[in-house]
Motif scaffolding. Structure first.
Motif, PDB file in Angstrom:
ATOM      1  N   ALA A 100      57.494  60.375   1.376  1.00  0.00           N
ATOM      2  CA  ALA A 100      58.781  60.424   1.911  1.00  0.00           C
ATOM      3  C   ALA A 100      59.650  59.783   1.163  1.00  0.00           C
ATOM      4  O   ALA A 100      59.845  58.902   0.860  1.00  0.00           O
ATOM      5  N   ALA A 101      60.935  60.353   1.687  1.00  0.00           N
ATOM      6  CA  ALA A 101      62.536  59.778   1.370  1.00  0.00           C
ATOM      7  C   ALA A 101      62.733  58.141   1.521  1.00  0.00           C
ATOM      8  O   ALA A 101      61.722  57.441   2.448  1.00  0.00           O
ATOM      9  N   THR A 102      63.707  57.598   0.647  1.00  0.00           N
ATOM     10  CA  THR A 102      63.707  56.222   1.067  1.00  0.00           C
ATOM     11  C   THR A 102      64.242  56.424   2.880  1.00  0.00           C
ATOM     12  O   THR A 102      63.564  55.253   3.177  1.00  0.00           O
ATOM     13  N   ARG A 103      65.149  56.606   2.700  1.00  0.00           N
ATOM     14  CA  ARG A 103      65.685  56.521   4.404  1.00  0.00           C
ATOM     15  C   ARG A 103      64.728  57.851   4.989  1.00  0.00           C
ATOM     16  O   ARG A 103      65.497  58.825   4.775  1.00  0.00           O
ATOM     17  N   GLU A 104      64.616  58.226   6.000  1.00  0.00           N
ATOM     18  CA  GLU A 104      63.775  59.272   6.816  1.00  0.00           C
ATOM     19  C   GLU A 104      65.484  60.132   7.304  1.00  0.00           C
ATOM     20  O   GLU A 104      66.184  60.230   7.638  1.00  0.00           O
ATOM     21  N   VAL A 105      64.584  61.848   6.659  1.00  0.00           N
ATOM     22  CA  VAL A 105      65.877  62.393   6.951  1.00  0.00           C
ATOM     23  C   VAL A 105      65.406  62.583   8.728  1.00  0.00           C
ATOM     24  O   VAL A 105      64.667  63.287   8.508  1.00  0.00           O
ATOM     25  N   VAL A 119      62.943  75.303  17.700  1.00  0.00           N
ATOM     26  CA  VAL A 119      63.169  74.479  17.052  1.00  0.00           C
ATOM     27  C   VAL A 119      61.534  73.474  15.966  1.00  0.00           C
ATOM     28  O   VAL A 119      61.206  73.066  16.600  1.00  0.00           O
ATOM     29  N   ILE A 120      61.160  75.269  15.741  1.00  0.00           N
ATOM     30  CA  ILE A 120      60.153  74.374  14.769  1.00  0.00           C
ATOM     31  C   ILE A 120      60.243  73.841  12.959  1.00  0.00           C
ATOM     32  O   ILE A 120      58.704  73.511  12.750  1.00  0.00           O
ATOM     33  N   GLY A 121      61.130  74.152  12.347  1.00  0.00           N
ATOM     34  CA  GLY A 121      60.969  73.762  11.115  1.00  0.00           C
ATOM     35  C   GLY A 121      62.368  73.348  10.935  1.00  0.00           C
ATOM     36  O   GLY A 121      63.037  73.518  11.731  1.00  0.00           O
ATOM     37  N   PHE A 122      62.515  72.743   9.989  1.00  0.00           N
ATOM     38  CA  PHE A 122      64.108  71.965   9.344  1.00  0.00           C
ATOM     39  C   PHE A 122      63.866  71.675   7.767  1.00  0.00           C
ATOM     40  O   PHE A 122      62.758  70.888   7.231  1.00  0.00           O
ATOM     41  N   GLN A 123      64.528  71.715   6.984  1.00  0.00           N
ATOM     42  CA  GLN A 123      64.441  71.192   5.679  1.00  0.00           C
ATOM     43  C   GLN A 123      66.027  70.673   5.229  1.00  0.00           C
ATOM     44  O   GLN A 123      66.991  71.333   5.536  1.00  0.00           O
ATOM     45  N   ARG A 124      66.060  69.904   4.155  1.00  0.00           N
ATOM     46  CA  ARG A 124      67.030  69.512   3.787  1.00  0.00           C
ATOM     47  C   ARG A 124      67.258  70.063   2.194  1.00  0.00           C
ATOM     48  O   ARG A 124      66.374  70.048   1.493  1.00  0.00           O
ATOM     49  N   PHE A 166      63.051  67.989   0.983  1.00  0.00           N
ATOM     50  CA  PHE A 166      62.885  67.505   2.414  1.00  0.00           C
ATOM     51  C   PHE A 166      62.329  68.163   3.824  1.00  0.00           C
ATOM     52  O   PHE A 166      63.456  69.343   3.766  1.00  0.00           O
ATOM     53  N   VAL A 167      61.257  68.690   4.172  1.00  0.00           N
ATOM     54  CA  VAL A 167      61.200  69.509   5.202  1.00  0.00           C
ATOM     55  C   VAL A 167      59.535  68.821   5.730  1.00  0.00           C
ATOM     56  O   VAL A 167      59.319  67.769   6.214  1.00  0.00           O
ATOM     57  N   LEU A 168      59.701  69.508   7.513  1.00  0.00           N
ATOM     58  CA  LEU A 168      59.081  69.393   8.354  1.00  0.00           C
ATOM     59  C   LEU A 168      59.318  70.598   8.888  1.00  0.00           C
ATOM     60  O   LEU A 168      59.576  70.998   9.209  1.00  0.00           O
TER      61      LEU A 168
END
Length: 447
Positions: free
Chosen positions: A63-68, A87-92, A165-167
């Motif tokens: 996980a990122a140091t600061r959650e995206v 909205v079903i997915g997210f990526q940075r 980062f992905v969710l």
């Protein structure tokens, strides 16, 4: 997906499939399980194979140091272009240029009848994105261009994009750390993008959206983030066609020239008085004014031009004039100065003023007129001749100059605004202004 797709009668309610993460046991719900290829556990950040009944672990990332935190939370539903989406997915994603990392966000949207769509966000700039239905064609010339559905797109930039980062759910096998070669072509407000991963190339078409449009579509609280800078396919605030404005300006300028030529040809330019007088200080003690011979102005009310000439050199002469109608007594009073100075200094020769003066009186009715003249002169000037010419019905072009400027100024302002906006846009590209000779389509330039 067409922007004209009729809206559904209500928000879609796809059948969701509930599962558990094999790593941490957290509940996982697949909203698009028929199309999901991978799903990310929000608890332990495992990337799972959504096609496997047991959700096999494909990857686990730290996980990122600061959650995206997505600006649009997963599960949010809204109406985009007339169609309901969830909205079903997210990526940075990110790219690194000259030691600076630039981030942008991508959202996966799902409709059970229309399938998958995407939103991207970078510094407050949004794009509505869909996969191209036909394959665009790219052309290599001085600058690379691409053509899609009859529209030409100009190469903007090529970068290496990393996923960090992905969710949520994705219709492809997403991986953190995965790098793809992304090339963008722009034709504002649209952007055409190719993404090459290994040997597979995917083309997508995006259209610029304002943050307020996204907020209204998904009924989000608060205000959207303010956009920073000028984005690659952001529409110019100068909505007018600059070329069309200059074409219209040229047409009106020609029209003004035709009018000027017409009025010039119609003007009589009739000389009615030409006299030379002598100013003599020794003889000018007491009342110095006098009147000229009477002259006649015929026709309709028109202009009267009074021209004064005096061969002054480092001196001045001032004349108080009055144009008087002999029949009615109506008078037009005005004063004119003729002066001319010249000399030399450390910068060389100089001069100022002129030896003649012209004044035009407008809308003088026909009748019999004379001039009353009262001269004054430089005290050091004992005597000097001066000539007075009166001409009836002369064209006046000053109004045309004002009209010309009234047309020119808006065209210049609009062109300048358009130029500065486009300069800001392309300064962020692989083809910055003033560096045409160094144009490059290589990857790794500014995002």
């Amino acid at each position: 997906m067409s922007a004209g797709t009729p809206p559904l009668s209500g928000p879609p309610k796809p059948q969701a499939k509930g599962l558990n993460c094999p790593k941490c046991g957290a509940a996982i719900t697949l909203h698009s399980f028929g199309q999901a290829v991978t799903v990310v556990c929000a608890s332990c950040h495992c990337i799972l194979d959504a096609k496997d009944p047991n959700l096999a672990i494909l990857q686990q990332f730290a996980a990122a140091t600061r959650e995206v935190k997505p600006l649009i939370p997963l599960g949010t539903r809204g109406k985009l272009r007339g169609t309901d989406y969830e909205v079903i997915g997210f990526q940075r994603r990110s790219t690194k240029v000259e030691g600076v990392t630039y981030y942008w966000h991508e959202y996966v949207l799902f409709n059970p009848y229309k399938g998958i769509r995407y939103l991207s966000e970078y510094n407050g700039h949004w794009n509505d994105i869909s996969v191209c239905k036909t394959l665009p064609t790219a052309q290599i010339g001085g600058v690379t261009t691409a053509n899609y559905l009859g529209e030409t797109y100009k190469h903007f930039q090529s970068v290496d994009a990393s996923t960090d980062f992905v969710l949520g759910e994705f219709p492809w096998q997403v991986r953190v750390g995965e790098r793809a070669a992304v090339t963008d072509y722009v034709h504002p407000p649209r952007v055409l993008s190719s993404e090459k991963l290994d040997k597979e190339v995917t083309w997508s078409i995006g259209e610029y959206m304002y943050g307020r449009e996204v907020w209204d579509a998904f009924k989000l609280s608060g205000a959207p983030p303010e956009p920073a800078g000028v984005y690659e396919n952001q529409p110019s605030p100068v909505a007018a066609n600059v070329t069309g404005i200059w074409v219209a300006f040229a047409a009106f300028a020609v029209f003004l020239l035709v009018l000027m030529a017409g009025f010039d040809m119609r003007a009589k330019k009739e000389p009615v008085l030409h006299e030379t007088y002598q100013y003599n200080r020794a003889e000018s003690k007491g009342e110095t004014s006098f009147v000229t011979d009477v002259f006649e102005l015929t026709g309709h009310p028109s202009t009267v031009e009074v021209k004064t000439y005096a061969p002054v050199s480092n001196h001045w002469i001032y004349l108080n004039y009055a144009l008087i109608n002999q029949d009615t007594g109506q008078a037009w009073d005005f004063g004119r100065e003729v002066s001319y100075y010249s000399g030399y200094d450390s910068d060389g020769s100089w001069s100022e003023g002129k030896r003649n003066d012209v004044v035009v009186i407008s809308s003088v009715p026909p009748g019999h007129y004379y001039l009353r003249i009262e001269p004054e002169a430089d005290p050091s000037l004992p005597s000097i001749p001066y000539t007075v010419d009166v001409t009836h019905d002369v064209p006046v072009f000053g109004i045309y100059g004002i009209a010309f400027l009234a047309l020119l100024v808006p065209a210049v302002v609009i062109s300048w605004r358009s130029y500065t906006f486009e300069r800001s846009r392309w300064s962020e590209s692989d083809h910055p202004p003033m560096e045409v000779s160094n144009m490059s389509t290589s990857s790794g330039d500014d995002e």
